[in-house]
Write a protein that holds these residues in place. Structure first.
Motif, PDB file in Angstrom:
ATOM      1  N   UNK A  32       7.132  16.286  -2.441  1.00 46.39           N
ATOM      2  CA  UNK A  32       8.577  16.068  -2.574  1.00 46.39           C
ATOM      3  C   UNK A  32       8.971  14.680  -2.058  1.00 46.39           C
ATOM      4  N   UNK A  33       8.334  14.251  -0.976  1.00 46.28           N
ATOM      5  CA  UNK A  33       8.668  12.948  -0.389  1.00 46.28           C
ATOM      6  C   UNK A  33       8.367  11.794  -1.343  1.00 46.28           C
ATOM      7  N   UNK A  34       7.330  11.929  -2.154  1.00 46.86           N
ATOM      8  CA  UNK A  34       6.980  10.839  -3.084  1.00 46.86           C
ATOM      9  C   UNK A  34       7.397  11.134  -4.524  1.00 46.86           C
ATOM     10  N   UNK A  35       8.144  12.219  -4.729  1.00 48.78           N
ATOM     11  CA  UNK A  35       8.608  12.591  -6.072  1.00 48.78           C
ATOM     12  C   UNK A  35       9.391  11.484  -6.765  1.00 48.78           C
ATOM     13  N   UNK A  36      10.228  10.712  -6.061  1.00 50.83           N
ATOM     14  CA  UNK A  36      10.950   9.638  -6.754  1.00 50.83           C
ATOM     15  C   UNK A  36      10.011   8.604  -7.413  1.00 50.83           C
ATOM     16  N   UNK A  37       8.838   8.402  -6.849  1.00 47.97           N
ATOM     17  CA  UNK A  37       7.863   7.491  -7.458  1.00 47.97           C
ATOM     18  C   UNK A  37       7.343   8.108  -8.751  1.00 47.97           C
ATOM     19  N   UNK A  38       7.003   9.388  -8.694  1.00 43.09           N
ATOM     20  CA  UNK A  38       6.504  10.103  -9.874  1.00 43.09           C
ATOM     21  C   UNK A  38       7.528  10.059 -10.999  1.00 43.09           C
ATOM     22  N   UNK A  39       8.795  10.247 -10.643  1.00 44.48           N
ATOM     23  CA  UNK A  39       9.864  10.290 -11.634  1.00 44.48           C
ATOM     24  C   UNK A  39      10.258   8.909 -12.133  1.00 44.48           C
ATOM     25  N   UNK A  40       9.698   7.858 -11.526  1.00 42.07           N
ATOM     26  CA  UNK A  40      10.038   6.498 -11.944  1.00 42.07           C
ATOM     27  C   UNK A  40      11.390   6.033 -11.437  1.00 42.07           C
ATOM     28  N   UNK A  41      11.955   6.742 -10.431  1.00 42.37           N
ATOM     29  CA  UNK A  41      13.258   6.356  -9.879  1.00 42.37           C
ATOM     30  C   UNK A  41      13.156   5.253  -8.847  1.00 42.37           C
ATOM     31  N   UNK A  42      11.938   5.040  -8.314  1.00 45.49           N
ATOM     32  CA  UNK A  42      11.737   3.925  -7.394  1.00 45.49           C
ATOM     33  C   UNK A  42      10.273   3.525  -7.402  1.00 45.49           C
ATOM     34  N   UNK A  43      10.040   2.329  -6.891  1.00 42.02           N
ATOM     35  CA  UNK A  43       8.694   1.757  -6.849  1.00 42.02           C
ATOM     36  C   UNK A  43       7.858   2.398  -5.745  1.00 42.02           C
ATOM     37  N   UNK A  44       6.543   2.408  -5.936  1.00 44.24           N
ATOM     38  CA  UNK A  44       5.616   2.779  -4.870  1.00 44.24           C
ATOM     39  C   UNK A  44       5.632   1.647  -3.848  1.00 44.24           C
ATOM     40  N   UNK A  45       5.779   2.000  -2.574  1.00 43.30           N
ATOM     41  CA  UNK A  45       5.837   0.990  -1.523  1.00 43.30           C
ATOM     42  C   UNK A  45       4.793   1.296  -0.456  1.00 43.30           C
ATOM     43  N   UNK A  46       4.606   0.337   0.438  1.00 49.79           N
ATOM     44  CA  UNK A  46       3.698   0.599   1.549  1.00 49.79           C
ATOM     45  C   UNK A  46       4.242   1.731   2.422  1.00 49.79           C
ATOM     46  N   UNK A  47       5.549   1.878   2.470  1.00 43.95           N
ATOM     47  CA  UNK A  47       6.148   2.990   3.217  1.00 43.95           C
ATOM     48  C   UNK A  47       5.694   4.334   2.641  1.00 43.95           C
ATOM     49  N   UNK A 107     -11.577   7.434  -2.560  1.00 41.17           N
ATOM     50  CA  UNK A 107     -10.924   8.572  -1.915  1.00 41.17           C
ATOM     51  C   UNK A 107      -9.458   8.259  -1.633  1.00 41.17           C
ATOM     52  N   UNK A 108      -9.167   7.032  -1.180  1.00 44.09           N
ATOM     53  CA  UNK A 108      -7.783   6.622  -0.932  1.00 44.09           C
ATOM     54  C   UNK A 108      -6.970   6.639  -2.215  1.00 44.09           C
ATOM     55  N   UNK A 109      -7.565   6.137  -3.293  1.00 44.52           N
ATOM     56  CA  UNK A 109      -6.893   6.134  -4.592  1.00 44.52           C
ATOM     57  C   UNK A 109      -6.581   7.567  -5.007  1.00 44.52           C
ATOM     58  N   UNK A 110      -7.567   8.452  -4.852  1.00 47.96           N
ATOM     59  CA  UNK A 110      -7.384   9.841  -5.275  1.00 47.96           C
ATOM     60  C   UNK A 110      -6.291  10.532  -4.456  1.00 47.96           C
ATOM     61  N   UNK A 111      -6.177  10.186  -3.187  1.00 45.71           N
ATOM     62  CA  UNK A 111      -5.133  10.765  -2.337  1.00 45.71           C
ATOM     63  C   UNK A 111      -3.756  10.342  -2.841  1.00 45.71           C
ATOM     64  N   UNK A 112      -3.580   9.059  -3.110  1.00 47.10           N
ATOM     65  CA  UNK A 112      -2.288   8.573  -3.610  1.00 47.10           C
ATOM     66  C   UNK A 112      -1.937   9.270  -4.916  1.00 47.10           C
ATOM     67  N   UNK A 113      -2.884   9.284  -5.853  1.00 50.03           N
ATOM     68  CA  UNK A 113      -2.602   9.894  -7.149  1.00 50.03           C
ATOM     69  C   UNK A 113      -2.350  11.395  -7.019  1.00 50.03           C
ATOM     70  N   UNK A 114      -3.058  12.060  -6.134  1.00 52.33           N
ATOM     71  CA  UNK A 114      -2.893  13.510  -5.949  1.00 52.33           C
ATOM     72  C   UNK A 114      -1.463  13.858  -5.530  1.00 52.33           C
ATOM     73  N   UNK A 115      -0.873  13.051  -4.654  1.00 56.27           N
ATOM     74  CA  UNK A 115       0.463  13.389  -4.185  1.00 56.27           C
ATOM     75  C   UNK A 115       1.562  12.820  -5.071  1.00 56.27           C
ATOM     76  N   UNK A 116       1.296  11.729  -5.755  1.00 64.17           N
ATOM     77  CA  UNK A 116       2.293  11.195  -6.674  1.00 64.17           C
ATOM     78  C   UNK A 116       2.322  12.024  -7.961  1.00 64.17           C
ATOM     79  N   UNK A 117       1.158  12.465  -8.431  1.00 63.35           N
ATOM     80  CA  UNK A 117       1.057  13.297  -9.645  1.00 63.35           C
ATOM     81  C   UNK A 117       0.196  14.526  -9.359  1.00 63.35           C
ATOM     82  N   UNK A 118       0.728  15.497  -8.605  1.00 61.47           N
ATOM     83  CA  UNK A 118      -0.094  16.613  -8.129  1.00 61.47           C
ATOM     84  C   UNK A 118      -0.668  17.520  -9.216  1.00 61.47           C
ATOM     85  N   UNK A 119      -0.064  17.566 -10.378  1.00 66.47           N
ATOM     86  CA  UNK A 119      -0.582  18.445 -11.424  1.00 66.47           C
ATOM     87  C   UNK A 119      -1.687  17.795 -12.246  1.00 66.47           C
TER      88      UNK A 119
END
Length: 164
Positions: A32-47, A107-119
Motif C-alpha cells: 500500500x505504501x508504494x501503490x502510488x508508484x505502481x499506479x503511476x501517480x508518482x515517481x519511484x524515489x530513494x524514499x 535480490x534487491x531488484x526483485x524486492x523492489x519489483x515484488x512490492x511495487x508490482x506484487x501480483x
C-alpha cells in the motif's frame, strides 16, 4: 481437492515468521505504501527504497542492503525507471537491467519489483532458486527472468488445471 504445497507454504509464511521471530511481516502495508508508484501517480524515489527496507514492515535488512543513495550515483535514474515501472511488464528486461545497474544485486531488484508490482513479481534468493530449480542464466538478470517465467508458469498451471 486441497491446495497446492506452494499455496499452503505461502499461507503459512507469516505465521512461521511470527513463531520464529515474534512478529508478523506486513507485506500488505508495504504494498500500500508504494501503490502510488505502481499506479503511476508518482515517481519511484530513494524514499521508497527506504520504505521498502523499513523494519516496520519486514526484516529486509536481515538479508539484504540497498546501496546508499551516493553509491548508486548516476547509474540509477529513478525518474526514467519510474516511467518504465508503471508500464510493467512491458520492457521488463530493460527495467530489470537498469534497476540492477543501480541496486547492484538481483535480490534487491526483485524486492523492489515484488512490492511495487506484487501480483507480477517475486523475490529471488538462493533458497528459492534451489527449491524451484531455477535455470541459471549467463547474468543475474537472465536468471531472474528465468525465475519469473518459472513462477508464472506455475501460477498459470495452478489456475488453469484445477490443481489446488
Amino acid at each position: 481437492m486441497g491446495e497446492s504445497w506452494l499455496h499452503r507454504a505461502l499461507a503459512l509464511f507469516p505465521e512461521t515468521v511470527e513463531s520464529l521471530h515474534g512478529w508478523r511481516p506486513d507485506y500488505a502495508g508495504l504494498e500500500k505504501a508504494v501503490e502510488p508508484v505502481r499506479a503511476g501517480r508518482r515517481e519511484l524515489t530513494y524514499a521508497d527504497l527506504e520504505t521498502i527496507q523499513n523494519g516496520r514492515y519486514w526484516d529486509f535488512r536481515h538479508f539484504w542492503r540497498f546501496p546508499d543513495k551516493g553509491e548508486m550515483g548516476s547509474q540509477l535514474d529513478l525518474d526514467g525507471i519510474s516511467r518504465l515501472i508503471s508500464r510493467l511488464p512491458l520492457d521488463e528486461e530493460i527495467v530489470i537491467t537498469r534497476l540492477h545497474a543501480g541496486l547492484k544485486f538481483i535480490e534487491n531488484v526483485s524486492v523492489v519489483l515484488r512490492f511495487v508490482h506484487p501480483l507480477q513479481y517475486g523475490i529471488i534468493s538462493p533458497p528459492v532458486e534451489k527449491v524451484l530449480e531455477v535455470r541459471r542464466g549467463r547474468t543475474e538478470v537472465e536468471t531472474y527472468l528465468n525465475y519469473l517465467r518459472d513462477i508464472r508458469d506455475v501460477t498459470i498451471a495452478l489456475s488453469t488445471d484445477g490443481a489446488h
